[in-house]
Scaffold this motif. Structure first.
Motif, PDB file in Angstrom:
ATOM      1  N   THR A 126     -98.551  18.597  52.571  1.00  0.00           N
ATOM      2  CA  THR A 126     -98.631  17.192  52.716  1.00  0.00           C
ATOM      3  C   THR A 126     -97.365  16.238  52.018  1.00  0.00           C
ATOM      4  OG1 THR A 126    -100.268  17.201  50.786  1.00  0.00           O
ATOM      5  CG2 THR A 126    -100.978  17.434  52.973  1.00  0.00           C
ATOM      6  N   HIS A 154     -98.848  15.401  56.897  1.00  0.00           N
ATOM      7  CA  HIS A 154     -99.785  14.563  56.807  1.00  0.00           C
ATOM      8  C   HIS A 154     -99.485  13.977  55.338  1.00  0.00           C
ATOM      9  CE1 HIS A 154    -102.034  15.513  60.631  1.00  0.00           C
ATOM     10  NE2 HIS A 154    -101.772  16.908  60.268  1.00  0.00           N
ATOM     11  N   THR A 156    -100.866  12.373  51.670  1.00  0.00           N
ATOM     12  CA  THR A 156    -102.350  12.477  50.786  1.00  0.00           C
ATOM     13  C   THR A 156    -102.936  11.101  50.947  1.00  0.00           C
ATOM     14  OG1 THR A 156    -100.895  11.790  48.900  1.00  0.00           O
ATOM     15  CG2 THR A 156    -100.923  14.153  49.355  1.00  0.00           C
TER      16      THR A 156
END
Length: 184
Positions: A126, A154, A156
């Motif tokens: 992430t 992705h 956090t």
């Protein structure tokens, strides 16, 4: 104590000189004149330039055909070039910043009056707050009107929160896949 730095002698690349001499020799062999030598060397440079243009277009075509699986194994600079091609196809004018000392932006996109600073993060885990902090700093440096962070992964929760507070647009894996699929 300080170490003395050795000055390297500048080496003249021999391979290009060899090919120039070879092409000149071929021109002399066939035409036995100075015009033949010059014509042969000019032809060599035309072929060399054509080859470099062809190679660059092949590299660009390969980037355009890349999908998310190819993105996942790209190096950072390749990912930046990939995003540049993706945004060009979406109508943006793209310029690349220096690989080091870029003040947090990897791409600068222009769309009319809008200037968008983009931070590209090709990660296997992430993406954290640091990426958002970097692009916030780049906004003023590049006189940008918007800031984006694009990743193949992705973000956090902390990165999402900081981005929301500072109006930074986050493009993560799912949206990147949609962009790739919609603009082939």
């Amino acid at each position: 104590m300080r170490k003395r730095s050795r000055r390297r002698k500048k080496r003249i690349p021999l391979m290009p000189l060899f090919f120039i001499a070879l092409s000149g020799s071929i021109g002399w062999y066939y035409l036995e004149s100075l015009e033949g030598v010059i014509a042969s060397i000019v032809l060599y440079y035309i072929l060399l330039i054509g080859f470099k243009i062809w190679r660059k277009s092949r590299r660009t075509a390969k980037l355009r055909k890349s999908g998310i699986r190819e993105v996942d194994i790209m190096k950072g600079e390749e990912f930046e070039r990939f995003l540049g091609e993706l945004f060009k196809r979406r109508g943006f004018k793209v310029s690349y910043t220096a690989t080091s000392g870029d003040y947090g932006a990897d791409l600068i996109l222009k769309d009319g009056q809008d200037v968008i600073a983009v931070q590209a993060k090709r990660y296997s885990s992430t993406v954290g707050v640091k990426a958002v902090q970097e692009i916030i700093g780049a906004v003023k440096m590049y006189n940008a009107t918007e800031a984006w962070v694009v990743t193949n992964s992705h973000f956090t929760r902390q990165a999402e929160k900081l981005a929301d507070i500072n109006d930074v647009y986050l493009i993560e894996r799912d949206e990147l896949i949609d962009m790739i699929l919609n603009k082939r």
